[in-house]
Scaffold this motif. Structure first.
Motif, mmCIF file in Angstrom:
data_model
loop_
_atom_site.group_PDB
_atom_site.id
_atom_site.type_symbol
_atom_site.label_atom_id
_atom_site.label_comp_id
_atom_site.label_asym_id
_atom_site.label_seq_id
_atom_site.Cartn_x
_atom_site.Cartn_y
_atom_site.Cartn_z
ATOM 1 N N ALA A 38 58.180 40.346 57.298
ATOM 2 C CA ALA A 38 59.078 41.138 58.131
ATOM 3 C C ALA A 38 60.120 40.270 58.830
ATOM 4 C CB ALA A 38 58.271 41.933 59.161
ATOM 5 N N THR A 39 59.762 39.027 59.140
ATOM 6 C CA THR A 39 60.743 38.107 59.721
ATOM 7 C C THR A 39 61.848 37.809 58.716
ATOM 8 O OG1 THR A 39 59.111 37.066 61.179
ATOM 9 C CG2 THR A 39 61.085 35.784 60.666
ATOM 10 N N ARG A 40 61.470 37.532 57.462
ATOM 11 C CA ARG A 40 62.476 37.317 56.421
ATOM 12 C C ARG A 40 63.301 38.582 56.193
ATOM 13 N NH1 ARG A 40 64.613 33.074 55.570
ATOM 14 N NH2 ARG A 40 65.330 33.940 53.589
ATOM 15 N N TYR A 41 62.643 39.722 56.276
ATOM 16 C CA TYR A 41 63.337 40.999 56.108
ATOM 17 C C TYR A 41 64.409 41.173 57.188
ATOM 18 C CZ TYR A 41 63.943 46.103 55.901
ATOM 19 O OH TYR A 41 64.470 47.365 55.814
ATOM 20 N N ALA A 42 64.056 40.899 58.453
ATOM 21 C CA ALA A 42 65.001 41.057 59.556
ATOM 22 C C ALA A 42 66.151 40.060 59.455
ATOM 23 C CB ALA A 42 64.281 40.898 60.897
ATOM 24 N N ILE A 43 65.830 38.814 59.090
ATOM 25 C CA ILE A 43 66.886 37.805 58.933
ATOM 26 C C ILE A 43 67.829 38.214 57.804
ATOM 27 C CG2 ILE A 43 67.361 35.411 58.260
ATOM 28 C CD1 ILE A 43 64.796 34.606 59.726
ATOM 29 N N SER A 44 67.279 38.747 56.711
ATOM 30 C CA SER A 44 68.111 39.190 55.590
ATOM 31 C C SER A 44 69.076 40.286 56.020
ATOM 32 C CB SER A 44 67.227 39.692 54.437
ATOM 33 O OG SER A 44 66.430 38.649 53.921
ATOM 34 N N HIS A 45 68.594 41.208 56.854
ATOM 35 C CA HIS A 45 69.481 42.271 57.335
ATOM 36 C C HIS A 45 70.523 41.725 58.305
ATOM 37 C CE1 HIS A 45 68.051 46.154 55.673
ATOM 38 N NE2 HIS A 45 66.965 45.443 55.432
ATOM 39 N N GLY A 46 70.141 40.746 59.106
ATOM 40 C CA GLY A 46 71.117 40.110 59.980
ATOM 41 C C GLY A 46 72.209 39.419 59.189
ATOM 42 N N GLU A 47 71.859 38.955 57.978
ATOM 43 C CA GLU A 47 72.823 38.307 57.092
ATOM 44 C C GLU A 47 73.466 39.288 56.109
ATOM 45 O OE1 GLU A 47 70.728 33.900 56.836
ATOM 46 O OE2 GLU A 47 70.130 35.447 55.401
ATOM 47 N N GLN A 48 73.182 40.606 56.285
ATOM 48 C CA GLN A 48 73.745 41.657 55.427
ATOM 49 C C GLN A 48 73.283 41.541 53.969
ATOM 50 O OE1 GLN A 48 75.822 44.235 57.000
ATOM 51 N NE2 GLN A 48 74.671 43.126 58.555
ATOM 52 N N GLN A 49 71.986 41.258 53.776
ATOM 53 C CA GLN A 49 71.408 41.184 52.434
ATOM 54 C C GLN A 49 70.220 42.144 52.349
ATOM 55 O OE1 GLN A 49 70.951 37.169 50.698
ATOM 56 N NE2 GLN A 49 71.957 36.364 52.543
ATOM 57 N N ALA A 50 70.522 43.438 52.365
ATOM 58 C CA ALA A 50 69.484 44.467 52.424
ATOM 59 C C ALA A 50 68.603 44.475 51.182
ATOM 60 C CB ALA A 50 70.122 45.838 52.626
ATOM 61 N N GLU A 51 69.182 44.275 50.007
ATOM 62 C CA GLU A 51 68.401 44.309 48.774
ATOM 63 C C GLU A 51 67.362 43.194 48.747
ATOM 64 O OE1 GLU A 51 67.103 45.632 45.019
ATOM 65 O OE2 GLU A 51 68.296 46.587 46.594
ATOM 66 N N LYS A 52 67.741 42.022 49.201
ATOM 67 C CA LYS A 52 66.800 40.913 49.266
ATOM 68 C C LYS A 52 65.646 41.250 50.205
ATOM 69 C CE LYS A 52 66.433 36.019 50.524
ATOM 70 N NZ LYS A 52 67.153 34.823 51.035
ATOM 71 N N GLY A 53 65.958 41.914 51.317
ATOM 72 C CA GLY A 53 64.922 42.311 52.256
ATOM 73 C C GLY A 53 63.904 43.243 51.629
ATOM 74 N N ASN A 54 64.352 44.197 50.822
ATOM 75 C CA ASN A 54 63.430 45.127 50.181
ATOM 76 C C ASN A 54 62.595 44.459 49.088
ATOM 77 O OD1 ASN A 54 63.885 47.503 51.639
ATOM 78 N ND2 ASN A 54 65.759 47.935 50.509
ATOM 79 N N GLN A 55 63.160 43.461 48.427
ATOM 80 C CA GLN A 55 62.372 42.704 47.455
ATOM 81 C C GLN A 55 61.246 41.948 48.158
ATOM 82 O OE1 GLN A 55 65.186 40.259 45.369
ATOM 83 N NE2 GLN A 55 66.015 41.967 44.176
ATOM 84 N N ILE A 56 61.544 41.400 49.327
ATOM 85 C CA ILE A 56 60.519 40.706 50.106
ATOM 86 C C ILE A 56 59.424 41.677 50.533
ATOM 87 C CG2 ILE A 56 60.091 39.521 52.306
ATOM 88 C CD1 ILE A 56 62.909 38.270 51.967
ATOM 89 N N PHE A 57 59.808 42.872 50.969
ATOM 90 C CA PHE A 57 58.829 43.886 51.376
ATOM 91 C C PHE A 57 57.907 44.260 50.214
ATOM 92 C CE2 PHE A 57 58.075 48.574 51.291
ATOM 93 C CZ PHE A 57 56.994 48.581 52.163
ATOM 94 N N THR A 58 58.487 44.543 49.054
ATOM 95 C CA THR A 58 57.693 44.969 47.901
ATOM 96 C C THR A 58 56.716 43.885 47.473
ATOM 97 O OG1 THR A 58 59.595 46.286 47.162
ATOM 98 C CG2 THR A 58 57.821 45.934 45.583
ATOM 99 N N ALA A 59 57.206 42.638 47.417
ATOM 100 C CA ALA A 59 56.338 41.528 47.022
ATOM 101 C C ALA A 59 55.216 41.317 48.022
ATOM 102 C CB ALA A 59 57.173 40.252 46.878
ATOM 103 N N THR A 60 55.530 41.430 49.314
ATOM 104 C CA THR A 60 54.526 41.234 50.367
ATOM 105 C C THR A 60 53.441 42.304 50.284
ATOM 106 O OG1 THR A 60 56.212 40.271 51.811
ATOM 107 C CG2 THR A 60 54.175 41.005 52.854
ATOM 108 N N PHE A 61 53.841 43.540 50.095
ATOM 109 C CA PHE A 61 52.883 44.655 49.977
ATOM 110 C C PHE A 61 51.960 44.431 48.781
ATOM 111 C CE2 PHE A 61 51.352 48.786 48.723
ATOM 112 C CZ PHE A 61 51.182 49.485 49.911
ATOM 113 N N PHE A 62 52.533 44.025 47.667
ATOM 114 C CA PHE A 62 51.761 43.805 46.442
ATOM 115 C C PHE A 62 50.760 42.674 46.628
ATOM 116 C CE2 PHE A 62 51.302 42.065 42.091
ATOM 117 C CZ PHE A 62 50.865 43.208 41.444
ATOM 118 N N ILE A 63 51.196 41.574 47.218
ATOM 119 C CA ILE A 63 50.312 40.423 47.444
ATOM 120 C C ILE A 63 49.169 40.809 48.384
ATOM 121 C CG2 ILE A 63 50.166 38.125 48.495
ATOM 122 C CD1 ILE A 63 53.084 37.706 47.550
#
Length: 447
Positions: free
Chosen positions: A74-99
């Motif tokens: 979620a920290t990487r997700y928030a930083i990604s949104h702060g940097e305007q990289q929403a798609e990267k944030g969702n990839q991090i979420f999906t991978a984290t949930f799966f792991i």
């Protein structure tokens, strides 16, 4: 509330909103075990209380894994949104949930195969072993729900919906309390009832959190992802201090149980069970403050707004000092009525041991909050090394030698003083790290 809207809000209002909701969420989480402690103490008795304290380290491991993945991702997700990289944030979420799901299933399989050796290692024996087994087996069977719930709570909070995160945690915890009473008293299910009530809580929380998909500002979603080693490593490294904090809590309980058993026997373990589980509430509140600050610090860090980060830390430290003083005062003034809640058999020896323990152990709350909030802060601004060192110091490096030294010199009094001394010594390094961070401009950039 999206990340950009969040940056446009007055900082003090965002702080109050996020921290209050996160604080109540973590308070609700602490009620998982505290409710079990209360109902087991009154419905099963002193042996049940001892068995519960033997098993609690397993819960700490599950919660630690969930928070490691949840807070790191979620920290990487928030930083990604702060940097305007929403798609990267969702990839991090999906991978984290799966792991998290894979790890949870693996823990269940291992736990089912080696339940008895694990419980024996933790200190369960004689009449305590069957009681511990009843609780342990159900917790491990549903371990995936604990881990996944922690992950989703963190991501939903960082996706601008801290209200729903709080609602999920609190409603799940309220259900746990109600079911604890129902299963232990009217249905007379004993330790199995307590465990069944506890595993129901994250399931209900997850059902509540699915309502996030209806949020008009939601950006969080499952997407196709590729295994990127740098993102996975970043998630684990940013969240690892949270795992260390939770894992070390379980390890401390295990070590304290072992030492106390040699000093005063099972009644000492029961007394420590009361103290440790009450302290979980205060620790959870401090953790809630840190988690509430985390999305705000991460988004402002990604947007390079260092002045806001400084203000956040002033707000956070002021609140932790106030709460620490409040908890210490409660322990000092109201130890007797608190002990009565858990001493259903009216044991004078249990009451005397617990009261002295509360008076000494609770000194730690005066210093603990700054350490816990600082650990969360350093993770939030992508400084996992400082966060890891502080977590390791207060969780393992200082506690183990201090416990062995103090218990040999002062016996049970030394055991109670171990945590306060650990927090004071950790605070020295915490203040040094904070001073260096805020005085060094290059620390304010994402590497």
């Amino acid at each position: 509330m999206s990340s950009m809207n969040l940056l446009d809000q007055p900082l003090h209002k965002s702080f109050i909103h996020y921290v209050s909701l996160s604080l109540f969420s973590m308070f609700g989480l602490s009620l998982y075990i505290l409710a079990d402690t209360f109902f087991v103490a009154n419905g099963v008795g002193q042996d049940g209380l001892t068995a519960l304290n033997v098993v609690i380290p397993i819960y700490n491991v599950l919660n630690g894994i969930g928070l490691m993945l949840g807070l790191g991702g979620a920290t990487r997700y928030a930083i990604s949104h702060g940097e305007q990289q929403a798609e990267k944030g969702n990839q991090i979420f999906t991978a984290t949930f799966f792991i998290g799901t894979i790890i949870g299933i693996g823990i269940t399989i291992v736990g089912m195969l080696f339940a008895k050796p694990l419980l024996t290692f933790l200190g369960a024996s004689g009449e305590i072993l069957p009681l511990a087994t009843d609780y342990f087996s159900l917790i491990l069977f549903f371990s995936v729900f604990f881990i996944v719930n922690d992950i989703v709570v963190c991501f939903v909070r960082n996706d601008g919906n801290p209200n729903l995160s709080m609602a999920g945690m609190l409603i799940g915890s309220l259900a746990n309390i109600v079911l604890d009473y129902l299963f232990i008293f009217p249905l007379q299910m004993g330790m199995k009832g307590a465990a069944l009530a506890t595993v129901t809580s994250p399931m209900i929380s997850l059902l509540i959190l699915t309502l996030h998909k209806r949020s008009s500002t939601r950006k969080l979603s499952f997407v196709r992802f590729k295994w990127k080693k740098e993102d996975i490593f970043s998630t684990f490294s940013l969240g690892f201090p949270s795992f260390i904090t939770e894992f070390s809590s379980g390890l401390v309980i295990f070590l304290f149980n072992k030492v106390i058993l040699t000093l005063v026997g099972n009644i000492g373990v029961a007394a420590y069970g009361i103290i440790a589980n009450i302290s979980l509430v205060c620790v959870a509140i401090f953790t809630g403050i840190g988690q509430g600050i985390q999305p705000l610090a991460s988004i402002n860090f990604g947007a390079r707004r260092q002045d806001n980060i400084s203000k956040l830390m002033i707000y956070g430290f002021s609140l932790t000092l106030l709460i620490g003083l409040l908890f210490y005062s409660i322990g000092l003034l109201y130890a007797d009525p608190i002990i009565q809640w858990f001493n259903s058999e009216g044991s004078a020896q249990l009451a005397a041991i617990t009261k002295k323990g509360i008076h000494l152990y609770f000194i730690a709350f005066l210093f603990m909050g700054i350490n816990i909030v600082s650990i969360a802060f350093f993770s939030a601004v992508a400084k996992p090394r400082q966060s890891f060192i502080l977590s390791l110091l207060r969780g393992l490096v200082l506690i183990i030698p201090l416990l062995l030294l103090f218990s040999s010199l002062f016996e049970l009094t030394g055991v109670w003083l171990t945590i306060p001394f650990t927090e004071v010594l950790t605070l020295v390094l915490t203040l040094f790290f904070l001073k260096r961070y805020f005085e060094t401009p290059k620390n304010h950039q994402l590497k």
